[in-house]
Design an enzyme around this catalytic site. Structure first.
Site, short mmCIF file in Angstrom:
data_model
loop_
_atom_site.label_atom_id
_atom_site.label_comp_id
_atom_site.label_asym_id
_atom_site.label_seq_id
_atom_site.Cartn_x
_atom_site.Cartn_y
_atom_site.Cartn_z
N GLU A 228 -0.14 -5.24 8.53
CA GLU A 228 -0.19 -6.44 7.70
C GLU A 228 0.94 -7.43 7.96
O GLU A 228 0.76 -8.64 7.85
CB GLU A 228 -0.23 -6.06 6.20
CG GLU A 228 -1.60 -5.59 5.72
CD GLU A 228 -1.94 -4.17 6.09
OE1 GLU A 228 -1.06 -3.46 6.62
OE2 GLU A 228 -3.09 -3.74 5.85
N HIS B 38 -5.34 1.36 -4.87
CA HIS B 38 -6.30 0.38 -4.34
C HIS B 38 -6.97 -0.45 -5.42
O HIS B 38 -7.98 -1.09 -5.16
CB HIS B 38 -7.39 1.11 -3.53
CG HIS B 38 -6.98 1.46 -2.14
ND1 HIS B 38 -5.84 2.16 -1.87
CD2 HIS B 38 -7.55 1.20 -0.93
CE1 HIS B 38 -5.73 2.33 -0.56
NE2 HIS B 38 -6.74 1.75 0.03
#
Lengths: 326, 337
Positions: free
Chosen positions: A60, A129
Site C-alpha cells: 500500500e 477488516h
C-alpha cells in the site's frame, strides 16, 4: 437520468473520466485482470489496457506513494486501496505526504490525486477488516475526504474528485454497492466537493448522516413520518472540508439534531458536528444533540454480535424520538 | 570537461561546505530553528551527480538536503532564506532546513520521514514514463538508514516490476543517526539489497568527486538507453553529528579524523593541482569567492522579511477551498475584538 446501482455509478464516473482525460489512470491491487475485488473496474483492463489500469503488488505504501509521485509529474492517478483498513499501511503517505506537500513547499507541488477506498462493516469480516475510521482521515488539513451516500452523488463527487487539483480520499461503502438510484447521464455531471446536501426536507428534527447512514436515516425518517414527525436528513457528503451551512440552517428550524455515523462515537464525525452545532447555533438548542454510532468494541465475526454493535435504523428512530420528547 | 567546469565544480563544493558552517553558527545563535542536518563531508556526492545529470532528470532526497538543493541549482539566497524561515526562502519559510524544493530546477524536495520519498520517486519515474517523457531519470537519494525501512523495499520492488528509470542513490555515511550500519542492517553492504530485486547495482567511493561524476554519468546513460532502475551505493562520511546537538557517543574522534584526512574538497584540490588544471593560488581565490557569495546569501537572508500572517492559510489546497478554523486568537482578531 438512468437507474443504476452505486457500483455502476462509480464505475461510469471512472470510465467517463478516463475517456475524457488521458492523464487519468488507475493503480491498485487487482484493479486490472481481476476487474476489481468489488468489480468496480470490470472491463477496464480490456478497454484501457495495462498502461492505464495497473495491477500493483500488495504494497500500500508503494500504491499511495507511487500515485503521489506520478501526480507530482502531472499525471492524474486514481489509487485504489482495497479497503480503508489497509490505508493504515499507507498512513504515512496519506497524512505526511499527500496532505502536506502542497503546503510545505509553498504551493510548488500539486497533487491531482484520488485515493479510492472502501469503508464500513456488516459482512462478518472480523475486527481488522470491518472498520469505519473515516474521521481519522478527516483530521488532516490538506486532504479532502469525500464519502457519498447515494449513487448520483457517488458519480458526481467522484468525477469532481478526479478533476480536482487536490488529493482526495474517496470513501465508498461495500454494502451500498447494490443500492440503486436515479443518476444523471450527462458526462459533465459534477457534484461539488465540500458541500453538504439536504436529502429529505422536514421541520421537526434534523438527522445528519453520511455514506451508508444516509439511506438508514432516510428509512428512519419514513418511520417517523408515519407518526407525523417530519425529519430533515442532511447528508454531509464531504468530511473535509465540512460544510455546516445546511446543518445549521436546518437546526435553526428544528432545534433538535441526531448525528449518525457507522464508526465509533469517540472523537468521531458526530463529535465534530455536534460541537459545531453548539458553537454556531447554541441559542437554538432545545434538546441535547444525540449521537448514534458504533458500540466501542473491535467488531466480532459472529453476525448477530456484529449487528448488535452497529448503528441500526431503530437506533436512529429512537434517538430522534428522544431529542423530540426527552 | 572545460577548465571552467572544474572551477565551478570545486567552488560549488566549497560553497556547500561554507553554507553548512555558517548554518551551524546561525543555529547556535538561534536564528535557525528546528532540526539542522549538515552535509559536511558528503559534498562530492551531490556535486558529482548533479554535474552530470540532464535538466529533465528529477532529484528527490531526504532531510539532509542543503547540498542537493544547491547542486540542483537553487539560488543560495533562497536556500539561506529558507533556513532562516524567511519569505524569500525557496519554500517561503514553510519548509525549513528539511523541506527545501524548487520544482523549476527539478528538485522535488527534501523529505523528512525516513524512506517515505522512495515510493514517491518510483511514482515520479512512473509519471514520466506514463506521460511519454522517455529521456528523464528520477534520481532518488537516501541514507543507509533508510534501506531498513519498508518503504525502501516497496519502492525498489515497484521500480523493478515496472522497469522504471530510477537511479537509486544510497549515500552510505555509515550511521543511521547514531547507529552504525552493521548494527542496524543485516547486510552492511547496502548495494546487495538490490540483488534481491534483480536490480543492477554498484558500490563506489564517494569522497572523490571525479569517481562519482564518472560513474553517475555512465549509469544515467545506461538507464536512459536500457531503461530500468539501478542502485548506486556511495561510500561517504559526515564529519558533523547526525543533527545539531548530537552528543556523538557512537564514534571515536580518531575515526572522524581519519575520514577528514580523506576530505572530498582536499582530494579534488590535490587532483586539480597535480593534473595541472589549477594552481593553489587559483583555488584559494575560488575559496575566497565562495566565502564571499555565502556571506552575501547570509546577509540577504537576514534582511529578507518574515512571511506575512496571511500566508499561514495559503497553500493548504491548490483549489479555492474554505478554511474551517483559524484558531481562537485569529477568530477574535477577524471579528475585530
Amino acid at each position: 437520468m438512468a437507474r443504476m446501482s452505486m457500483r455502476e455509478a462509480i464505475s461510469s464516473a471512472l470510465w467517463e473520466e478516463m475517456e475524457r482525460d488521458e492523464r487519468v489512470f488507475i493503480m491498485g491491487e487487482e484493479v486490472g485482470v481481476w476487474g476489481g475485488t468489488y468489480a468496480v473496474t470490470k472491463g477496464f483492463y480490456d478497454r484501457f489496457g495495462e498502461k492505464r489500469v495497473r495491477d500493483t503488488p500488495i504494497a500500500e505504501a508503494a500504491i499511495v506513494g507511487g500515485a503521489i509521485g506520478a501526480a507530482m509529474t502531472g499525471a492524474r492517478p486514481i489509487a485504489e486501496l482495497m479497503t480503508i483498513n489497509f490505508a493504515f499501511v499507507a498512513m504515512d503517505h496519506i497524512v505526511n505526504e499527500a496532505a502536506k506537500l502542497h503546503y510545505m513547499f509553498a504551493g510548488q507541488i500539486k497533487l491531482p490525486l484520488v485515493i479510492r477506498t472502501v469503508s464500513g462493516a456488516g459482512r462478518q469480516l472480523g475486527a481488522t477488516h470491518s472498520q469505519t475510521p473515516d474521521a481519522i482521515f478527516a483530521h488532516f488539513p490538506g486532504l479532502k475526504v469525500v464519502s457519498p451516500g447515494t449513487p448520483a452523488d457517488a458519480k458526481g463527487l467522484l468525477k469532481s474528485a478526479i478533476r480536482s487539483e487536490d488529493p482526495v480520499l474517496f470513501i465508498e461503502n461495500a454494502t451500498l454497492y447494490q443500492v440503486k438510484g436515479e443518476v444523471p447521464e450527462d458526462k459533465d455531471y459534477l457534484e461539488p466537493l465540500g458541500k453538504s446536501k439536504v436529502q429529505r426536507e422536514g421541520d421537526d428534527v434534523t438527522i445528519v448522516a453520511y455514506s451508508k447512514m444516509v439511506p438508514a436515516a432516510l428509512e428512519a425518517a419514513e418511520r417517523l413520518s408515519a407518526e407525523g414527525i417530519e425529519a430533515e436528513v442532511v447528508d454531509l457528503r464531504s468530511l473535509r472540508p465540512l460544510d455546516m451551512d445546511p446543518v445549521v440552517a436546518s437546526f435553526k428550524r428544528t432545534n433538535r439534531a441526531v448525528i449518525v455515523e457507522e464508526g465509533w462515537r469517540s472523537y468521531g464525525v458526530g463529535s465534530e458536528v455536534s460541537a459545531r452545532i453548539y458553537e454556531l447555533a447554541f441559542d437554538y438548542v432545545d434538546a441535547p444533540v444525540k449521537r448514534v454510532a458504533q458500540a466501542e468494541v473491535p467488531l466480532p465475526y459472529n453476525a448477530r454480535l456484529e449487528q448488535l454493535a452497529l448503528p441500526q435504523i431503530e437506533d436512529i428512530y429512537q434517538a430522534a424520538k428522544e431529542v423530540l420528547y426527552g | 570537461m572545460e577548465k571552467k567546469d572544474y572551477f565551478d565544480l570545486y567552488r560549488e563544493m566549497v560553497v556547500i561546505r561554507r553554507i553548512e558552517e555558517h548554518s551551524a553558527e546561525l543555529y547556535q545563535k538561534g536564528k535557525i530553528g528546528g532540526f539542522l542536518h549538515l552535509y559536511i563531508g558528503q559534498e562530492a556526492v551531490c556535486s558529482g551527480i548533479c554535474s552530470v545529470k540532464e535538466p529533465q532528470d528529477r532529484i528527490i532526497t531526504s532531510y539532509r538536503d542543503h547540498g542537493w538543493a544547491i547542486s540542483a541549482g537553487i539560488e543560495l539566497n533562497a536556500v539561506m532564506a529558507e533556513l532562516l524561515g524567511k519569505a524569500d526562502g525557496c519554500s517561503q519559510g514553510k519548509g525549513g532546513s528539511m523541506h527545501m524544493a524548487d520544482v523549476e530546477k527539478n528538485f522535488w524536495g527534501g523529505h523528512a520521514i525516513v524512506g517515505a520519498h522512495i515510493p514517491i520517486a518510483a511514482g515520479m519515474a512512473l509519471g514520466d514514463v506514463y506521460l511519454g517523457k522517455d529521456d528523464a531519470v528520477t534520481i532518488c537519494v537516501f541514507g543507509d538508514g533508510a534501506s531498513n525501512i519498508g518503504f525502501f523495499h516497496e519502492g525498489l520492488n515497484l521500480s523493478k516490476v515496472w522497469n522504471l528509470p530510477v537511479l537509486w542513490v544510497c549515500e552510505n555515511n555509515q550511521y543511521g543517526m547514531g547507529t552504525a550500519v552493521d548494527r542496524a542492517s543485516a547486510v552492511s553492504e547496502i548495494r546487495l539489497k538490490a540483488e534481491g530485486y534483480g536490480m543492477r547495482n554498484e558500490r563506489i567511493d564517494g569522497m572523490d568527486v571525479m569517481t562519482v561524476r564518472k560513474k553517475a554519468a555512465q549509469i544515467l546513460d545506461s538507464i536512459r538507453k536500457e531503461g530500468g532502475p539501478y542502485l548506486l551505493e556511495i561510500m561517504t562520511y559526515r564529519y558533523r553529528g547526525h543533527s545539531m546537538g548530537d552528543p556523538e557517543r557512537y564514534r571515536e574522534k580518531d575515526e572522524v579524523r581519519k575520514w577528514e584526512a580523506e576530505d572530498p574538497i582536499g582530494i579534488f584540490r590535490k587532483y586539480l593541482v597535480e593534473k595541472g588544471i589549477a594552481t593553489e593560488d587559483a583555488l584559494n581565490s575560488q575559496d575566497e569567492e565562495a566565502e564571499k557569495i555565502v556571506q552575501e546569501a547570509v546577509d540577504f537572508a537576514e534582511a529578507s522579511p518574515e512571511p506575512g500572517d496571511e500566508t499561514l492559510f495559503e497553500h493548504i489546497y491548490a483549489e479555492p477551498t474554505p478554511i474551517e478554523y483559524r484558531g481562537y486568537a485569529l477568530e477574535k482578531k477577524s471579528e475585530g475584538k
